[in-house]
Scaffold this active site. Structure first.
Site, mmCIF file in Angstrom:
data_model
loop_
_atom_site.group_PDB
_atom_site.id
_atom_site.type_symbol
_atom_site.label_atom_id
_atom_site.label_comp_id
_atom_site.label_asym_id
_atom_site.label_seq_id
_atom_site.Cartn_x
_atom_site.Cartn_y
_atom_site.Cartn_z
ATOM 1 N N GLU A 135 5.894 1.283 -40.323
ATOM 2 C CA GLU A 135 4.734 0.066 -41.088
ATOM 3 C C GLU A 135 4.977 -1.515 -41.442
ATOM 4 O O GLU A 135 4.882 -2.267 -41.198
ATOM 5 C CB GLU A 135 4.086 0.676 -42.253
ATOM 6 C CG GLU A 135 3.163 1.833 -42.005
ATOM 7 C CD GLU A 135 2.244 1.522 -41.513
ATOM 8 O OE1 GLU A 135 2.207 0.311 -41.395
ATOM 9 O OE2 GLU A 135 1.148 2.706 -40.490
ATOM 10 N N TYR A 191 -1.696 -2.997 -47.604
ATOM 11 C CA TYR A 191 -1.812 -2.233 -47.167
ATOM 12 C C TYR A 191 -0.563 -1.276 -46.759
ATOM 13 O O TYR A 191 -1.389 0.228 -46.770
ATOM 14 C CB TYR A 191 -2.235 -3.414 -45.648
ATOM 15 C CG TYR A 191 -1.766 -2.414 -44.950
ATOM 16 C CD1 TYR A 191 -3.025 -1.155 -43.957
ATOM 17 C CD2 TYR A 191 -0.812 -2.484 -43.715
ATOM 18 C CE1 TYR A 191 -2.606 -0.516 -42.741
ATOM 19 C CE2 TYR A 191 -0.443 -1.246 -42.913
ATOM 20 C CZ TYR A 191 -1.016 -0.180 -41.922
ATOM 21 O OH TYR A 191 -1.387 0.512 -41.167
ATOM 22 N N ASP A 248 -6.286 -3.355 -42.792
ATOM 23 C CA ASP A 248 -5.683 -3.283 -41.864
ATOM 24 C C ASP A 248 -7.432 -4.127 -41.312
ATOM 25 O O ASP A 248 -8.370 -4.171 -41.185
ATOM 26 C CB ASP A 248 -5.207 -2.904 -41.201
ATOM 27 C CG ASP A 248 -5.505 -1.929 -40.235
ATOM 28 O OD1 ASP A 248 -6.374 -1.606 -40.228
ATOM 29 O OD2 ASP A 248 -4.944 -1.790 -39.252
#
Length: 350
Positions: A41, A124, A142
């Site tokens: 991520e 996010y 996102d």
DNA sequence: GATTCGTGGAA
DNA sequence: TTTCCAAGAAT
């Protein structure tokens, strides 16, 4: 049609079409490795899957777990990150790993709220890790999700103003069952079907729920506020080769700010006016002449275009500058941003 | 809310 | 060629 009606067809579509990615759990009940999810991520922030696939395996080989990452010097992390861009992510990743070891017994925090407190983890990323690694019913938003929601609900308000509304809408769809798969399904849909530009509505599993499809507005959404154009900055880089072995002189950049903590070729500041005629003596006062290259190196950064005049010299004199000599064959392993690799490559191709 | 942060690939 | 864009965060 109730909002929750997209979850079931989306999950069915995901089960049939999901991509195999090294940070994902294998299809079925196996859980994803939380460290892999966190690392991916960080890398995927503003970066494509295709690009990350070239970096992720090297990272987990060098730093197999969060303890290994935390125990390593930042310089090693920056070296592996070199070329991936947005280097604050690498600095924050290292800080986050240290925080996980020091404050969470070396285990990735398993709630959105705790994750949100880690350096480099925003709204996010906290939701994504909580959902994907721990199956918390967190809502990920996102740019994929923003686009899907804008079309699904035909939201005309331009981004980023519409962000809050799109987030609220997204939350109404998040299911309690398989929220991790759902989050990835929604992002997969956005990146492969509900793509920016002209969407592939013909293969969309939730087309019957889509307001923009019904109204014929899908390709125009989401709207975005116009961006300011990119200015040009000029600078000169001084590439020094050590005469007896061709080692190159490099110095560290400041620990924060643009390209923070990375190595650079010494040079002038990058200014709005042309610095091609600026005397090297002011920045690199040495008793040897520099040879300017004909063509400058051009490089596009996120918010400006750089035109760098390259000047080279060969000497065994020690430069009056912070830095060190580096053997040329170690360049691929150094924490050099792409623009600096370009400058070196241009200097060597003489 | 507006800026500052990289890079490479696609349109 | 230029513009847009990508699993955004920090300030």
């Amino acid at each position: 049609m109730p909002p929750s009606s997209i979850a079931a067809p989306l999950l069915a579509w995901y089960d049939a079409h999901q991509r195999v990615l090294p940070w994902r759990a294998r299809h079925g009940t196996a859980k994803a490795n939380p460290y892999y999810v966190l690392l991916s991520e960080f890398m995927l922030q503003q970066t494509t899957v295709a690009t990350v696939l070239g970096y992720f395996p090297r990272f987990i080989e060098r730093f197999p777990d969060v303890n290994a990452l935390a125990a390593s010097p930042l310089e090693d992390v920056l070296s592996l990150w070199a070329g991936l861009g947005y280097y604050a992510r690498a600095r924050n990743l290292h800080k986050a790993a240290v925080a996980v070891v020091e404050h969470h017994h070396g285990r990735i925090p398993n709630t959105e709220a705790l994750l949100r407190q880690l350096p480099g983890v925003g709204a996010y990323t906290a939701a994504a890790i909580a959902a994907i690694a721990f199956d918390e019913a967190a809502t990920v938003v996102d740019s994929n999700v923003e686009r899907v929601m804008a079309r699904l609900h035909n939201i005309d308000t331009p981004l980023p103003t519409a962000k809050k509304q799109l987030t609220q809408l997204a939350a109404t769809h998040t299911p309690q069952r398989r929220p991790g798969c759902y989050a990835q399904a929604l992002m997969d849909l956005g990146s492969r079907v509900c793509v920016s530009g002209v969407p592939r509505c013909g293969v969309c599993p939730i087309i019957t729920s889509c307001a923009a499809q019904a109204l014929g507005t899908a390709a125009t959404l989401p709207r975005k506020k116009p961006k300011t154009l990119r200015p040009t900055r000029h600078g000169t880089a001084f590439v020094l080769f050590r005469a007896h072995d061709d080692a190159v002189w490099l110095r560290p950049r400041p620990a924060s700010g643009m390209l923070g903590g990375m190595l650079e070729v010494p040079g002038t500041p990058w200014l709005e006016h042309d610095t091609a005629d600026m005397a090297p003596a002011a920045y690199m006062p040495m008793a040897i002449p520099f040879t300017p290259l004909n063509k400058p190196v051009e490089h596009i950064f996120s918010h400006f275009r750089a035109v760098i005049t390259v000047s080279t010299a060969r000497t065994d004199e020690i430069p009056p500058d912070a830095g060190a000599w580096y053997a040329l064959d170690t360049v691929p392993t150094l924490a050099l941003p792409t623009v600096m690799k370009k400058i070196l490559k241009r200097s060597i191709a003489l």
